[in-house]
Design a protein around this motif. Structure first.
Motif, PDB file in Angstrom:
ATOM      1  N   PHE A   1       0.675  -1.150  -0.084  1.00  0.00           N
ATOM      2  CA  PHE A   1       0.068  -0.023  -0.028  1.00  0.00           C
ATOM      3  C   PHE A   1       0.902   1.159  -0.142  1.00  0.00           C
ATOM      4  CE2 PHE A   1      -2.355  -3.209   1.683  1.00  0.00           C
ATOM      5  CZ  PHE A   1      -3.836  -3.184   1.121  1.00  0.00           C
ATOM      6  N   ALA A   2       0.227   2.232  -0.468  1.00  0.00           N
ATOM      7  CA  ALA A   2       1.083   3.567  -0.242  1.00  0.00           C
ATOM      8  C   ALA A   2       0.949   4.244   1.088  1.00  0.00           C
ATOM      9  CB  ALA A   2      -0.019   4.620  -1.268  1.00  0.00           C
ATOM     10  N   PRO A   3       2.276   4.762   1.624  1.00  0.00           N
ATOM     11  CA  PRO A   3       2.193   5.297   2.645  1.00  0.00           C
ATOM     12  C   PRO A   3       1.307   6.294   2.944  1.00  0.00           C
ATOM     13  CG  PRO A   3       4.345   5.221   1.514  1.00  0.00           C
ATOM     14  CD  PRO A   3       3.129   4.974   0.610  1.00  0.00           C
ATOM     15  N   HIS A   4       0.875   6.429   4.577  1.00  0.00           N
ATOM     16  CA  HIS A   4      -0.278   7.096   4.828  1.00  0.00           C
ATOM     17  C   HIS A   4       0.338   7.903   6.043  1.00  0.00           C
ATOM     18  CE1 HIS A   4      -4.626   8.220   5.337  1.00  0.00           C
ATOM     19  NE2 HIS A   4      -4.242   8.280   6.335  1.00  0.00           N
TER      20      HIS A   4
ATOM     21  N   VAL B   1      -7.610   4.119   9.604  1.00  0.00           N
ATOM     22  CA  VAL B   1      -6.890   4.411   8.425  1.00  0.00           C
ATOM     23  C   VAL B   1      -6.992   3.609   7.481  1.00  0.00           C
ATOM     24  CG1 VAL B   1      -4.292   4.553   7.763  1.00  0.00           C
ATOM     25  CG2 VAL B   1      -4.886   5.202  10.069  1.00  0.00           C
ATOM     26  N   LYS B   2      -7.489   4.308   6.289  1.00  0.00           N
ATOM     27  CA  LYS B   2      -7.966   3.634   4.924  1.00  0.00           C
ATOM     28  C   LYS B   2      -6.755   3.771   4.058  1.00  0.00           C
ATOM     29  CE  LYS B   2     -12.832   4.659   5.324  1.00  0.00           C
ATOM     30  NZ  LYS B   2     -13.865   5.306   4.756  1.00  0.00           N
ATOM     31  N   MET B   3      -6.262   2.438   3.767  1.00  0.00           N
ATOM     32  CA  MET B   3      -4.844   2.570   2.814  1.00  0.00           C
ATOM     33  C   MET B   3      -5.363   2.342   1.375  1.00  0.00           C
ATOM     34  SD  MET B   3      -2.282   2.888   4.954  1.00  0.00           S
ATOM     35  CE  MET B   3      -0.748   1.747   4.389  1.00  0.00           C
ATOM     36  N   THR B   4      -4.488   2.914   0.518  1.00  0.00           N
ATOM     37  CA  THR B   4      -4.796   2.754  -1.038  1.00  0.00           C
ATOM     38  C   THR B   4      -3.609   1.900  -1.743  1.00  0.00           C
ATOM     39  OG1 THR B   4      -5.690   5.023  -0.989  1.00  0.00           O
ATOM     40  CG2 THR B   4      -4.874   4.084  -3.198  1.00  0.00           C
ATOM     41  N   PRO B   5      -3.942   1.044  -2.536  1.00  0.00           N
ATOM     42  CA  PRO B   5      -2.908  -0.043  -3.076  1.00  0.00           C
ATOM     43  C   PRO B   5      -1.905   0.697  -3.447  1.00  0.00           C
ATOM     44  CG  PRO B   5      -5.321  -0.671  -3.556  1.00  0.00           C
ATOM     45  CD  PRO B   5      -5.542   0.579  -2.736  1.00  0.00           C
ATOM     46  N   ALA B   6      -0.634   0.241  -3.662  1.00  0.00           N
ATOM     47  CA  ALA B   6       0.526   1.129  -3.984  1.00  0.00           C
ATOM     48  C   ALA B   6       0.697   1.154  -5.696  1.00  0.00           C
ATOM     49  CB  ALA B   6       1.763   0.314  -3.314  1.00  0.00           C
ATOM     50  N   ALA B   7       1.228   1.999  -5.845  1.00  0.00           N
ATOM     51  CA  ALA B   7       1.850   2.185  -7.571  1.00  0.00           C
ATOM     52  C   ALA B   7       3.261   1.825  -7.491  1.00  0.00           C
ATOM     53  CB  ALA B   7       1.587   3.361  -7.917  1.00  0.00           C
ATOM     54  N   ALA B   8       3.701   1.373  -8.637  1.00  0.00           N
ATOM     55  CA  ALA B   8       5.240   1.234  -8.768  1.00  0.00           C
ATOM     56  C   ALA B   8       5.816   1.710 -10.070  1.00  0.00           C
ATOM     57  CB  ALA B   8       5.458  -0.451  -8.482  1.00  0.00           C
ATOM     58  N   VAL B   9       7.147   1.843 -10.010  1.00  0.00           N
ATOM     59  CA  VAL B   9       7.523   2.387 -11.495  1.00  0.00           C
ATOM     60  C   VAL B   9       8.912   1.540 -11.554  1.00  0.00           C
ATOM     61  CG1 VAL B   9       8.665   4.227 -12.949  1.00  0.00           C
ATOM     62  CG2 VAL B   9       6.637   4.848 -11.225  1.00  0.00           C
ATOM     63  N   ARG B  10       9.042   0.742 -12.551  1.00  0.00           N
ATOM     64  CA  ARG B  10      10.080  -0.242 -13.148  1.00  0.00           C
ATOM     65  C   ARG B  10      10.738   0.574 -14.009  1.00  0.00           C
ATOM     66  NH1 ARG B  10       7.625  -4.456 -14.035  1.00  0.00           N
ATOM     67  NH2 ARG B  10       7.671  -5.538 -12.138  1.00  0.00           N
ATOM     68  N   VAL B  11      12.251   0.931 -13.603  1.00  0.00           N
ATOM     69  CA  VAL B  11      13.149   1.833 -14.476  1.00  0.00           C
ATOM     70  C   VAL B  11      14.107   0.753 -14.790  1.00  0.00           C
ATOM     71  CG1 VAL B  11      14.779   3.603 -14.539  1.00  0.00           C
ATOM     72  CG2 VAL B  11      12.627   3.805 -13.038  1.00  0.00           C
TER      73      VAL B  11
ATOM     74  N   LEU C   1       4.519   3.488  -3.884  1.00  0.00           N
ATOM     75  CA  LEU C   1       4.275   4.680  -4.224  1.00  0.00           C
ATOM     76  C   LEU C   1       3.023   5.174  -4.155  1.00  0.00           C
ATOM     77  CD1 LEU C   1       6.745   4.852  -7.472  1.00  0.00           C
ATOM     78  CD2 LEU C   1       7.300   5.572  -5.122  1.00  0.00           C
ATOM     79  N   ARG C   2       2.628   6.416  -4.059  1.00  0.00           N
ATOM     80  CA  ARG C   2       1.254   6.895  -4.137  1.00  0.00           C
ATOM     81  C   ARG C   2       1.052   7.127  -5.612  1.00  0.00           C
ATOM     82  NH1 ARG C   2      -0.061  12.329  -0.931  1.00  0.00           N
ATOM     83  NH2 ARG C   2       0.097  13.297  -3.122  1.00  0.00           N
ATOM     84  N   ALA C   3      -0.102   7.072  -6.124  1.00  0.00           N
ATOM     85  CA  ALA C   3      -0.561   7.421  -7.479  1.00  0.00           C
ATOM     86  C   ALA C   3      -0.243   8.909  -7.809  1.00  0.00           C
ATOM     87  CB  ALA C   3      -1.750   6.980  -7.834  1.00  0.00           C
TER      88      ALA C   3
ATOM     89  N   SER D   1      -2.222   3.446  -8.934  1.00  0.00           N
ATOM     90  CA  SER D   1      -2.603   2.529  -7.989  1.00  0.00           C
ATOM     91  C   SER D   1      -2.583   0.973  -8.468  1.00  0.00           C
ATOM     92  CB  SER D   1      -3.830   2.812  -6.955  1.00  0.00           C
ATOM     93  OG  SER D   1      -3.697   4.280  -6.552  1.00  0.00           O
ATOM     94  N   GLY D   2      -2.068   0.209  -7.512  1.00  0.00           N
ATOM     95  CA  GLY D   2      -2.029  -1.134  -7.991  1.00  0.00           C
ATOM     96  C   GLY D   2      -1.598  -1.544  -9.189  1.00  0.00           C
TER      97      GLY D   2
END
Length: 463
Positions: free
Chosen positions: A117-120, A136-146, A203-205, A248-249
């Protein structure tokens, strides 16, 4: 693998200075111990399904190194506690200082993290002798593959620094670092890699930019620390992705290809005599290069403690930073043309200058020299507070009063007599005091200097 200079080394280096110097200012948070204690309890849930999340890290602590050398002190003062959620998603943080009343605390920064999840973060007020329960409501995390590619189209070999920056300015603490040192949270994440590939997670979206820099690393180490240092030359900017959307996700895929700007920035290191008994870190120059052209406003010639917010502000805005011991100059090639801040000197006594970098040319910047004027004594840790501005002209005296009220006079800002009745036209919106002072520096060449205990004077820059 030996670790490249990052923000953690920066903090370790200034800690060495503090332990070796009796003149360093003591942290101001010791002055007023808490009177009452209470609890923050709550449950962490999936923001969409509402299901409880187990194994989430939960804690409070925005007062420096609560998770390390200051752990016992901050626990005793009621400034820090940490826990993990159980199978039911619940947590409890105990022994926390109440907020308000005779306490100087306004709220506790509650930070929640989980690998999926994205940090809150949310500020929680804790009235005297009471327990506060939060959801506390958490949002599924985003990611970036470089993947950074070389001229041959294959992943780049050798030591590379990948730097992720949140374009909306939101701050986060990268996974694997102490999650609850939220005063060290930053809108950037610098990651050393050796095979040209890395995935930024949790990451957060939102929109992010990514820079890739090939590092020249010297074999020598800072005595007493053991980390590697940058070579005086052979560091080269590789390429940049100006914007990538993380959702997200999901994981976004990014490739960074080589760029050719034909630039070379040469930094002349300022001289510093040092004093007997000082650790070698004082004799080992530190260099910071940043796209934030206003950073020299925070280099006033005073020595800093490891918890000084000005050093944190500088490091959070660094494009690249590191030690270059024994060097008279430091060079980086192929930076994109533009305006940069360049800071150099002992890590506790950085000096700075603004430089305009033109394409296809060498540019040399000479940083002013000088021994410290004395230790910094004014704590600027509250300058991340915001002021609400209207779209109109402001008298400088009025603007200083506005900032002083937001800071609750800790510190107070006073205009130089020649500036009091001048006007500055500003646009509507909220802005941090850090950003406002830097805006005035860029537009008017004004800066701040210490003027007694908890007082800063705003005036023309003469240094």
């Amino acid at each position: 693998m030996r670790r490249v200079i990052t923000d953690s080394l920066f903090r370790s280096a200034v800690l060495v200075f503090l332990l070796s110097s009796a003149t360093t200012a003591a942290p101001l948070q010791d002055a007023r111990p808490p009177i009452h204690r209470g609890k923050i309890t709550g449950v962490v849930v999936h923001g969409v399904t509402g299901r409880p999340i187990s194994g989430a890290s939960v804690g409070v602590g925005d007062f420096g190194d609560s998770g390390g050398s200051n752990y016992a002190r901050h626990r005793e003062q009621g400034l820090h506690d940490a826990s993990r959620t159980g199978a039911d998603g619940r947590f409890e943080l105990d022994g926390l200082a109440f907020t308000g009343g005779e306490s100087s605390l306004k709220s506790h920064p509650l930070v929640v993290t989980h690998p999926d999840f994205a940090p809150h973060r949310v500020d929680v007020a804790l009235p005297a002798d009471r327990t506060v329960d939060v959801t506390v409501k958490m949002t599924p995390a985003a990611a970036v593959r470089v993947t950074a590619l070389g001229e041959d189209g294959k992943p780049l070999a050798g030591l590379l620094l990948l730097r992720l920056e949140a374009l909306d300015g939101h701050r986060f603490i990268p996974p694997g670092r102490d999650r609850h040192l939220s005063s060290f949270a930053s809108s950037t994440w610098s990651q050393p890699v050796r095979d040209g590939r890395f995935m930024f997670t949790e990451l957060r979206a939102g929109e992010y930019a990514i820079d890739a820099i090939r590092l020249g690393v010297a074999g020598a180490a800072i005595p007493g620390y053991g980390g590697p240092v940058l070579a005086a030359s052979s560091t080269r900017f590789h390429g940049r992705v100006a914007s990538v959307r993380a959702r997200s996700g999901a994981a976004a895929e990014v490739e960074i290809t080589p760029a050719d700007h034909g630039t070379r920035l040469i930094v002349k290191i300022p001289e510093f005599s040092g004093r007997a008994g000082r650790p070698s870190v004082l004799r080992s120059p530190f260099v910071v290069i940043s796209r934030n052209a206003a950073l020299p406003v925070w280099t006033d010639g005073r020595a800093r403690s490891p918890e000084d917010a000005r050093l944190g502000r500088i490091q959070k805005h660094a494009l690249i930073s590191g030690f270059v011991p024994g060097a008279a100059t430091f060079a980086i090639e192929n930076l994109p043309p533009g305006t940069y801040s360049v800071l150099a000197g002992p890590v506790v006594l950085l000096r700075g200058a603004k430089v305009d970098l033109a394409g296809g040319a060498d540019t040399t910047v000479e940083i002013p020299s000088g021994d410290p004027q004395g230790p910094a004594r004014v704590d600027l840790g509250r300058l991340d507070r915001r002021v609400a501005l209207e779209a109109r002209p402001y008298r400088v005296a009025e603007l200083c009063e506005l900032m002083t009220r937001a800071l609750e006079s800790r510190p107070a800002l006073r205009p130089a007599p020649a500036l009091r009745d001048l006007t500055v036209t500003l646009t509507a919106g909220e802005i941090t005091i850090w950003d406002l002072v830097e805006k005035l520096h860029l537009e008017r060449n004004w800066g701040v200097t210490e003027e007694g205990q908890d007082v800063l004077a705003l005036g023309p820059v003469e240094r």
